[in-house]
Design a protein around this motif. Sequence first.
Motif, PDB file in Angstrom:
ATOM      1  N   HIS A 141       0.888  -1.174   0.000  1.00 39.91           N
ATOM      2  CA  HIS A 141       0.000   0.000   0.000  1.00 39.91           C
ATOM      3  C   HIS A 141       0.920   1.215   0.000  1.00 39.91           C
ATOM      4  O   HIS A 141       1.200   1.819   1.034  1.00 39.91           O
ATOM      5  CB  HIS A 141      -0.911  -0.004   1.224  1.00 39.91           C
ATOM      6  CG  HIS A 141      -1.807   1.200   1.324  1.00 39.91           C
ATOM      7  ND1 HIS A 141      -2.327   1.836   0.219  1.00 39.91           N
ATOM      8  CD2 HIS A 141      -2.261   1.886   2.406  1.00 39.91           C
ATOM      9  CE1 HIS A 141      -3.068   2.853   0.609  1.00 39.91           C
ATOM     10  NE2 HIS A 141      -3.032   2.906   1.938  1.00 39.91           N
ATOM     11  N   ALA A 147      -3.802  10.760   3.379  1.00 42.84           N
ATOM     12  CA  ALA A 147      -3.338   9.378   3.463  1.00 42.84           C
ATOM     13  C   ALA A 147      -4.226   8.590   4.425  1.00 42.84           C
ATOM     14  O   ALA A 147      -4.444   9.004   5.560  1.00 42.84           O
ATOM     15  CB  ALA A 147      -1.890   9.339   3.925  1.00 42.84           C
ATOM     16  N   GLU A 148      -4.723   7.463   3.958  1.00 46.66           N
ATOM     17  CA  GLU A 148      -5.584   6.622   4.779  1.00 46.66           C
ATOM     18  C   GLU A 148      -5.141   5.169   4.686  1.00 46.66           C
ATOM     19  O   GLU A 148      -4.511   4.756   3.713  1.00 46.66           O
ATOM     20  CB  GLU A 148      -7.047   6.740   4.310  1.00 46.66           C
ATOM     21  CG  GLU A 148      -7.653   8.116   4.485  1.00 46.66           C
ATOM     22  CD  GLU A 148      -9.101   8.153   4.023  1.00 46.66           C
ATOM     23  OE1 GLU A 148      -9.553   7.141   3.423  1.00 46.66           O
ATOM     24  OE2 GLU A 148      -9.778   9.167   4.260  1.00 46.66           O
ATOM     25  N   ASN A 149      -5.502   4.415   5.718  1.00 43.55           N
ATOM     26  CA  ASN A 149      -5.223   2.982   5.680  1.00 43.55           C
ATOM     27  C   ASN A 149      -6.008   2.307   4.560  1.00 43.55           C
ATOM     28  O   ASN A 149      -7.094   2.764   4.188  1.00 43.55           O
ATOM     29  CB  ASN A 149      -5.584   2.329   7.012  1.00 43.55           C
ATOM     30  CG  ASN A 149      -4.657   2.731   8.133  1.00 43.55           C
ATOM     31  OD1 ASN A 149      -3.687   3.455   7.924  1.00 43.55           O
ATOM     32  ND2 ASN A 149      -4.962   2.282   9.336  1.00 43.55           N
ATOM     33  N   ASN A 205      -7.967  -1.029   3.639  1.00 38.13           N
ATOM     34  CA  ASN A 205      -8.556  -2.253   4.178  1.00 38.13           C
ATOM     35  C   ASN A 205      -8.533  -3.315   3.078  1.00 38.13           C
ATOM     36  O   ASN A 205      -9.217  -3.198   2.072  1.00 38.13           O
ATOM     37  CB  ASN A 205      -9.985  -2.007   4.655  1.00 38.13           C
ATOM     38  CG  ASN A 205     -10.615  -3.252   5.252  1.00 38.13           C
ATOM     39  OD1 ASN A 205     -11.316  -3.989   4.577  1.00 38.13           O
ATOM     40  ND2 ASN A 205     -10.350  -3.488   6.532  1.00 38.13           N
ATOM     41  N   ASP A 213      -5.733  -4.254   7.714  1.00 34.18           N
ATOM     42  CA  ASP A 213      -5.516  -2.825   7.458  1.00 34.18           C
ATOM     43  C   ASP A 213      -4.036  -2.574   7.196  1.00 34.18           C
ATOM     44  O   ASP A 213      -3.189  -2.914   8.031  1.00 34.18           O
ATOM     45  CB  ASP A 213      -5.971  -1.980   8.660  1.00 34.18           C
ATOM     46  CG  ASP A 213      -7.454  -1.665   8.607  1.00 34.18           C
ATOM     47  OD1 ASP A 213      -8.018  -1.684   7.500  1.00 34.18           O
ATOM     48  OD2 ASP A 213      -8.050  -1.436   9.669  1.00 34.18           O
ATOM     49  N   LEU A 214      -3.746  -1.953   6.049  1.00 34.76           N
ATOM     50  CA  LEU A 214      -2.368  -1.577   5.725  1.00 34.76           C
ATOM     51  C   LEU A 214      -2.228  -0.066   5.815  1.00 34.76           C
ATOM     52  O   LEU A 214      -3.027   0.675   5.230  1.00 34.76           O
ATOM     53  CB  LEU A 214      -2.004  -2.045   4.303  1.00 34.76           C
ATOM     54  CG  LEU A 214      -2.017  -3.550   4.042  1.00 34.76           C
ATOM     55  CD1 LEU A 214      -1.567  -3.820   2.609  1.00 34.76           C
ATOM     56  CD2 LEU A 214      -1.125  -4.283   5.027  1.00 34.76           C
ATOM     57  N   VAL A 215      -1.219   0.378   6.545  1.00 35.80           N
ATOM     58  CA  VAL A 215      -0.997   1.815   6.670  1.00 35.80           C
ATOM     59  C   VAL A 215      -0.356   2.328   5.388  1.00 35.80           C
ATOM     60  O   VAL A 215       0.288   1.568   4.645  1.00 35.80           O
ATOM     61  CB  VAL A 215      -0.090   2.128   7.876  1.00 35.80           C
ATOM     62  CG1 VAL A 215      -0.748   1.662   9.163  1.00 35.80           C
ATOM     63  CG2 VAL A 215       1.287   1.483   7.701  1.00 35.80           C
ATOM     64  N   PRO A 216      -0.518   3.604   5.071  1.00 39.06           N
ATOM     65  CA  PRO A 216       0.122   4.163   3.878  1.00 39.06           C
ATOM     66  C   PRO A 216       1.637   3.958   3.931  1.00 39.06           C
ATOM     67  O   PRO A 216       2.260   4.093   4.984  1.00 39.06           O
ATOM     68  CB  PRO A 216      -0.245   5.641   3.943  1.00 39.06           C
ATOM     69  CG  PRO A 216      -1.500   5.692   4.755  1.00 39.06           C
ATOM     70  CD  PRO A 216      -1.350   4.602   5.756  1.00 39.06           C
ATOM     71  N   SER A 263       3.058   1.045   3.296  1.00 40.95           N
ATOM     72  CA  SER A 263       3.376  -0.360   3.575  1.00 40.95           C
ATOM     73  C   SER A 263       3.988  -0.995   2.332  1.00 40.95           C
ATOM     74  O   SER A 263       3.469  -0.862   1.222  1.00 40.95           O
ATOM     75  CB  SER A 263       2.120  -1.130   3.978  1.00 40.95           C
ATOM     76  OG  SER A 263       1.575  -0.619   5.182  1.00 40.95           O
ATOM     77  N   CYS A 288      -9.727   0.774  -1.294  1.00 40.28           N
ATOM     78  CA  CYS A 288      -9.031   1.994  -1.720  1.00 40.28           C
ATOM     79  C   CYS A 288      -9.869   2.749  -2.754  1.00 40.28           C
ATOM     80  O   CYS A 288     -10.528   2.125  -3.594  1.00 40.28           O
ATOM     81  CB  CYS A 288      -7.668   1.658  -2.318  1.00 40.28           C
ATOM     82  SG  CYS A 288      -6.514   0.914  -1.151  1.00 40.28           S
TER      83      CYS A 288
END
Length: 203
Positions: A104, A119-121, A123, A147-150, A152, A182
């Motif tokens: 991500h 920037a958002e996580n 899913n 959930d992947l953080v920006p 990643s 996304c």
Amino acid sequence: MQNWVKRSLSFLVGCSVLGGIILPSTVLAKEAKPEPKAPIVEPCHCPNHNLISKIEFNYAERLDGDDTLISIDQNKPTLMLETAFHTICSGDLVWLNGMVVLDHEYEPDTEDGEVGREAENANITIIIEKYSDLIPTPSPIYTLEVDLVPGSDDVAIPFSHIDLASSHLENVHYRVLVYSDCPLAEDADIEGPNTLAAIRFIK
């Protein structure tokens, strides 16, 4: 005198001679030991006795995701991995396990003074789907949300599931699918290596 002789003869008739010694027959019967008998072994009634007779192994592997974009449409998820068995019988256990590697790498585009998106996580939803000739409509049997953080990069996500067969099936397929929430498809993609191992435990 005659009565004494009769009693003596009756006593001798009821006795046996062993090594020159006169013993009553009842004593000999007590001394004689029967042949030992083999122990009776009861069959095992444990419900898990002979549970597994053999196993069958299949797998699928995707060494490199080639930066394949992850679908943002949950009705049309991206197919990552697939494997199959010719036959599965009622009572069989199929252990499905593996790993997928995702990115991500969202970065706001702020060139030329433009304001980038927040920037958002991301899913990410991973699904294992099952279908066969007798189940024409694929059905999900496992779902995992991550959930992947920006930012990643190459995040390895393991998964595991046991499918208990309740009926006889032919040409059974297991597929690993993935989609994200996304807003743009280019926000998340598939890397590698990705693996799916399927072990069938047969009764």
